[in-house]
Design a protein around this motif. Structure first.
Motif, PDB file in Angstrom:
ATOM      1  N   SER A 143      97.281   1.448  13.589  1.00 44.76           N
ATOM      2  CA  SER A 143      95.940   2.000  13.781  1.00 44.76           C
ATOM      3  C   SER A 143      95.872   2.902  14.999  1.00 44.76           C
ATOM      4  O   SER A 143      95.309   4.006  14.930  1.00 44.76           O
ATOM      5  CB  SER A 143      94.921   0.863  13.923  1.00 44.76           C
ATOM      6  N   PHE A 144      96.437   2.480  16.110  1.00 45.04           N
ATOM      7  CA  PHE A 144      96.379   3.331  17.300  1.00 45.04           C
ATOM      8  C   PHE A 144      97.325   4.512  17.197  1.00 45.04           C
ATOM      9  O   PHE A 144      97.056   5.569  17.756  1.00 45.04           O
ATOM     10  CB  PHE A 144      96.618   2.518  18.574  1.00 45.04           C
ATOM     11  N   GLY A 145      98.418   4.377  16.470  1.00 47.15           N
ATOM     12  CA  GLY A 145      99.251   5.537  16.210  1.00 47.15           C
ATOM     13  C   GLY A 145      98.508   6.552  15.368  1.00 47.15           C
ATOM     14  O   GLY A 145      98.575   7.758  15.607  1.00 47.15           O
ATOM     15  N   PHE A 146      97.777   6.068  14.388  1.00 44.45           N
ATOM     16  CA  PHE A 146      97.018   6.940  13.499  1.00 44.45           C
ATOM     17  C   PHE A 146      95.814   7.562  14.213  1.00 44.45           C
ATOM     18  O   PHE A 146      95.519   8.740  14.028  1.00 44.45           O
ATOM     19  CB  PHE A 146      96.553   6.142  12.276  1.00 44.45           C
ATOM     20  N   MET A 147      95.113   6.788  15.041  1.00 44.85           N
ATOM     21  CA  MET A 147      93.893   7.283  15.688  1.00 44.85           C
ATOM     22  C   MET A 147      94.170   8.086  16.954  1.00 44.85           C
ATOM     23  O   MET A 147      93.372   8.958  17.304  1.00 44.85           O
ATOM     24  CB  MET A 147      92.966   6.115  16.041  1.00 44.85           C
ATOM     25  N   ARG A 148      95.281   7.797  17.662  1.00 46.67           N
ATOM     26  CA  ARG A 148      95.513   8.428  18.959  1.00 46.67           C
ATOM     27  C   ARG A 148      96.758   9.294  19.034  1.00 46.67           C
ATOM     28  O   ARG A 148      96.929  10.030  19.987  1.00 46.67           O
ATOM     29  CB  ARG A 148      95.585   7.359  20.055  1.00 46.67           C
ATOM     30  N   GLY A 149      97.683   9.159  18.106  1.00 43.35           N
ATOM     31  CA  GLY A 149      98.860  10.021  18.114  1.00 43.35           C
ATOM     32  C   GLY A 149     100.155   9.275  18.363  1.00 43.35           C
ATOM     33  O   GLY A 149     100.192   8.050  18.514  1.00 43.35           O
ATOM     34  N   LYS A 150     101.239  10.061  18.406  1.00 41.98           N
ATOM     35  CA  LYS A 150     102.591   9.498  18.491  1.00 41.98           C
ATOM     36  C   LYS A 150     102.837   8.724  19.785  1.00 41.98           C
ATOM     37  O   LYS A 150     103.416   7.647  19.757  1.00 41.98           O
ATOM     38  CB  LYS A 150     103.629  10.617  18.374  1.00 41.98           C
ATOM     39  N   LYS A 151     102.392   9.281  20.889  1.00 46.30           N
ATOM     40  CA  LYS A 151     102.674   8.656  22.183  1.00 46.30           C
ATOM     41  C   LYS A 151     101.975   7.303  22.319  1.00 46.30           C
ATOM     42  O   LYS A 151     102.588   6.315  22.727  1.00 46.30           O
ATOM     43  CB  LYS A 151     102.241   9.596  23.305  1.00 46.30           C
ATOM     44  N   THR A 152     100.704   7.242  21.964  1.00 48.47           N
ATOM     45  CA  THR A 152      99.975   5.975  22.029  1.00 48.47           C
ATOM     46  C   THR A 152     100.532   4.979  21.030  1.00 48.47           C
ATOM     47  O   THR A 152     100.675   3.797  21.341  1.00 48.47           O
ATOM     48  CB  THR A 152      98.470   6.211  21.778  1.00 48.47           C
ATOM     49  N   GLY A 153     100.871   5.440  19.830  1.00 55.01           N
ATOM     50  CA  GLY A 153     101.473   4.562  18.834  1.00 55.01           C
ATOM     51  C   GLY A 153     102.802   4.010  19.297  1.00 55.01           C
ATOM     52  O   GLY A 153     103.113   2.826  19.094  1.00 55.01           O
ATOM     53  N   LEU A 154     103.595   4.860  19.948  1.00 54.70           N
ATOM     54  CA  LEU A 154     104.898   4.442  20.465  1.00 54.70           C
ATOM     55  C   LEU A 154     104.756   3.360  21.518  1.00 54.70           C
ATOM     56  O   LEU A 154     105.406   2.309  21.442  1.00 54.70           O
ATOM     57  CB  LEU A 154     105.626   5.658  21.033  1.00 54.70           C
ATOM     58  N   TRP A 155     103.887   3.571  22.488  1.00 52.11           N
ATOM     59  CA  TRP A 155     103.736   2.594  23.574  1.00 52.11           C
ATOM     60  C   TRP A 155     103.037   1.320  23.117  1.00 52.11           C
ATOM     61  O   TRP A 155     103.383   0.221  23.555  1.00 52.11           O
ATOM     62  CB  TRP A 155     102.998   3.218  24.762  1.00 52.11           C
TER      63      TRP A 155
END
Length: 175
Positions: free
Chosen positions: A41-53
């Motif tokens: 969900s956070f990768g989808f809503m915020r992008g690659k960097k947030t999804g990665l971390w």
């Protein structure tokens, strides 16, 4: 900074819920994967960097408390968060169909990686038994929980974005 603290609190709450409440609500020893829902969900809503971390922290929590090998689940969750981050600018995050499809694909991918690296290498070759008894029921259960959990995560993310916009436009913070 506020976003990082909120995401960390969400990870801790999701980990506790997944480890306690949803283990007692398991059906046939199958429980939903809340941390995967959070990561995707956070990768989808915020992008690659947030999804990665987010995936790294979620996976590291599982590695520290339940894993045999430190970093295995961190790598799996990081991969899921990073890959779903590619959809950040392509799709709208209000629609729940795309996150559900992404979570289903990531859950199957997660289970295949777990099977290959933890069961197949130990000589357990009955993939279709694992697919029928664990992978598909966990995916279905996770998707059903996604219907509720994603809405909550979406509202939290929307609120954080509103607060960030207000801070950015504040007259007190202008130079």
């Amino acid at each position: 900074m506020r976003r990082r603290i909120v995401i960390l609190l969400l990870i801790i709450v999701s980990f506790i819920l997944q480890s306690t409440v949803f283990q007692s609500l398991s059906i046939g020893s199958i429980a939903p994967n809340l941390l995967l829902i959070l990561t995707v969900s956070f990768g989808f809503m915020r992008g690659k960097k947030t999804g990665l971390w987010t995936g790294f922290v979620c996976g590291l929590m599982i590695d520290m408390f339940y894993g045999n090998l430190l970093g295995f689940y961190a790598l799996v969750y990081m991969t899921a968060g990073y890959i779903t981050g590619f959809c950040y600018k392509i799709y709208y995050d209000e629609d729940i169909k795309v996150p559900m499809i992404l979570i289903a694909i990531c859950d199957i991918g997660y289970n295949i990686m777990v099977y290959c690296l933890q069961f197949l290498l130990r000589g357990r070759l009955d993939f279709f038994y694992y697919l029928r008894r664990i992978m598909i029921p966990e995916m279905v259960y996770t998707i059903l929980i996604t219907l509720v959990f994603y809405r909550i995560l979406y509202k939290i993310n929307h609120k954080l974005v509103e607060l960030e916009m207000k801070e950015r436009d504040s007259t007190w913070l202008r130079k």
